[in-house]
Write an enzyme that holds these catalytic residues in place. Sequence first.
Site, short mmCIF file in Angstrom:
data_model
loop_
_atom_site.label_atom_id
_atom_site.label_comp_id
_atom_site.label_asym_id
_atom_site.label_seq_id
_atom_site.Cartn_x
_atom_site.Cartn_y
_atom_site.Cartn_z
N SER A 204 44.00 42.83 38.49
CA SER A 204 45.01 42.42 39.47
C SER A 204 45.54 43.65 40.22
O SER A 204 44.76 44.38 40.82
CB SER A 204 46.12 41.63 38.76
OG SER A 204 46.96 41.00 39.67
N ASP A 348 40.99 31.40 40.85
CA ASP A 348 42.09 32.36 41.02
C ASP A 348 43.05 31.86 42.10
O ASP A 348 42.64 31.62 43.24
CB ASP A 348 41.53 33.74 41.40
CG ASP A 348 42.56 34.85 41.28
OD1 ASP A 348 43.64 34.72 41.88
OD2 ASP A 348 42.29 35.85 40.59
N HIS A 380 43.99 33.09 37.55
CA HIS A 380 44.29 34.52 37.57
C HIS A 380 44.81 35.01 36.21
O HIS A 380 44.41 36.07 35.74
CB HIS A 380 45.33 34.82 38.66
CG HIS A 380 45.48 36.27 38.98
ND1 HIS A 380 44.59 36.96 39.78
CD2 HIS A 380 46.43 37.17 38.61
CE1 HIS A 380 44.99 38.21 39.90
NE2 HIS A 380 46.09 38.37 39.19
#
Length: 442
Positions: A204, A348, A380
């Site tokens: 991320s 995601d 995610h």
Amino acid sequence: MRTSLSITAICSLFYSTLATITPPSQDAFYDEPNNISDYTAGQVIRSRSVSPELVSLLSLPVKVSVKTVYQYLFRTTDSLGDAVASAVTLIEPFNSDPSKLLGYQAFYDSANVDCSPSYTLRADYENLGFSVSGLNVSEDIPFIAAALNLGWWVYTTDYEGLKAEFTVGLQSGHAVLDSTRAVLSAGPDHGLSKNPVYALWGYSGGSLASTWAAELQPSYAPDLNFAGVAVGGTTPNISSVLRTINEGSNAGLAFSGIVGQSRAFPNLTDWLNENLIPSKSDEFYSIARGCLSQASSNGKNQDLYSYAKDGEASFSGGVPESIFTWSGQLGLHGTPTAPLFVYKAVGDEISPVADTDTIVKKYCGEGARIEYHRDLVGNHESEALSGSASALAWLADRLNGEDVSSGCSTEDVLLSSLSVETIALLGEELFSVIESALGGML
Ligand SMILES: *[C@@H]1O[C@H](CO)[C@@H](O)[C@H](O)[C@H]1NC(C)=O
Ligand SMILES: *[C@@H]1O[C@H](CO)[C@@H](O)[C@H](O)[C@H]1NC(C)=O
Ligand SMILES: *[C@@H]1O[C@H](CO)[C@@H](O)[C@H](O)[C@H]1NC(C)=O
Ligand SMILES: *[C@@H]1O[C@H](CO)[C@@H](O)[C@H](O)[C@H]1NC(C)=O
């Protein structure tokens, strides 16, 4: 033997250290010298050894092997090309293999310098929200612990710099590269090999810094030679992320991201002054002030566009678009020469998988070597955990000196194909977190 601290020991460490740890905003260690431009990129400005108490932020009875922790302030280059300082933390595990070094970029996702990992890895920072609710463990610690348990030295960089420039690609990439130079030059004084094999890992926000570093490395730091770069939950296109998360549970990150960019680009600060609705400006900035989970919860379901005079149209074109492209779009500044492992959930909800498909295709067309896992299960959050096993296995192969095949491959996987061997690699900490979070899915 690895050390294991009991819960009681952890609590007493926690209470005894918390009072003595000064946040970066008030700690002279982080002061940038006036003659910063006299330093070369990656040169160490000052260093210190801090108590090896990473565990002080854990309230779980897990083992984390930490022998020593060093911190360096080093010179890097900001997005306008000016010399600036940033900090990096180098962690030596017990029973280390000094020939293996991992740069782990934390997903601290914040426009507040007091959320920087050099500080939050040392202190319990619950009030600023750096913990998983119900677990009270730093979200990055299990990944760092897994690497340390394999005997790897780990460094983690305050890649957003002293101004907390969240989402700023150039600053983040430069800081990762210069921190690598700093650690390679200073680490051997403490027992790190003079020529370690080294690689990068990030998920991320941590993948943003790692991928920008990989893209900028050939031009900015041709002296470096990463054995591999593993990135998951990738965010190749910040404009696209802003649109995707607006009004959703992660909308707060959009506020922190824009404020982060405005720290790097004065024309965006001016633009915000002119374009935010004056009565909503304080709220806009206060949402952006938290660490990762606090910014998310403050900004939950908020409509970013409702803060600007011309609504959504304000953000298209002109200053914001020029910045989000130049400083938030991967693929415009080079092509990684280090091999990449990319893992991404097709579902995601923060950065659409199509953006990752696009950048992988672009890099591959330009000669990059990429192994790309598209996970057909999860989102995610779950991919951070389920994909970590394959990422760690891939990194272990790189640090063991195994070559990658040339070219690119894309594979659709289920739960990143967590297998018995890869689970063994995770160690107790990461496995226990995965088990508690994903138990039902496994
Ligand atoms: C920067 O200034 C300090 C204090 O005067 C000095 O000790 C240091 O050597 C200087 N650094 C460089 C790279 O010139
Ligand atoms: C996490 O912290 C909260 C607030 O201090 C506390 O109520 C809770 O019991 C903690 N959870 C665990 C698992 O330690
Ligand atoms: C990035 O996202 C924006 C907004 O969705 C879009 O207009 C732009 O074309 C995207 N860029 C690339 C290279 O895909
Ligand atoms: C804002 O500043 C950046 C950095 O100087 C520049 O690249 C960009 O073009 C500027 N944007 C506009 C619309 O002038």
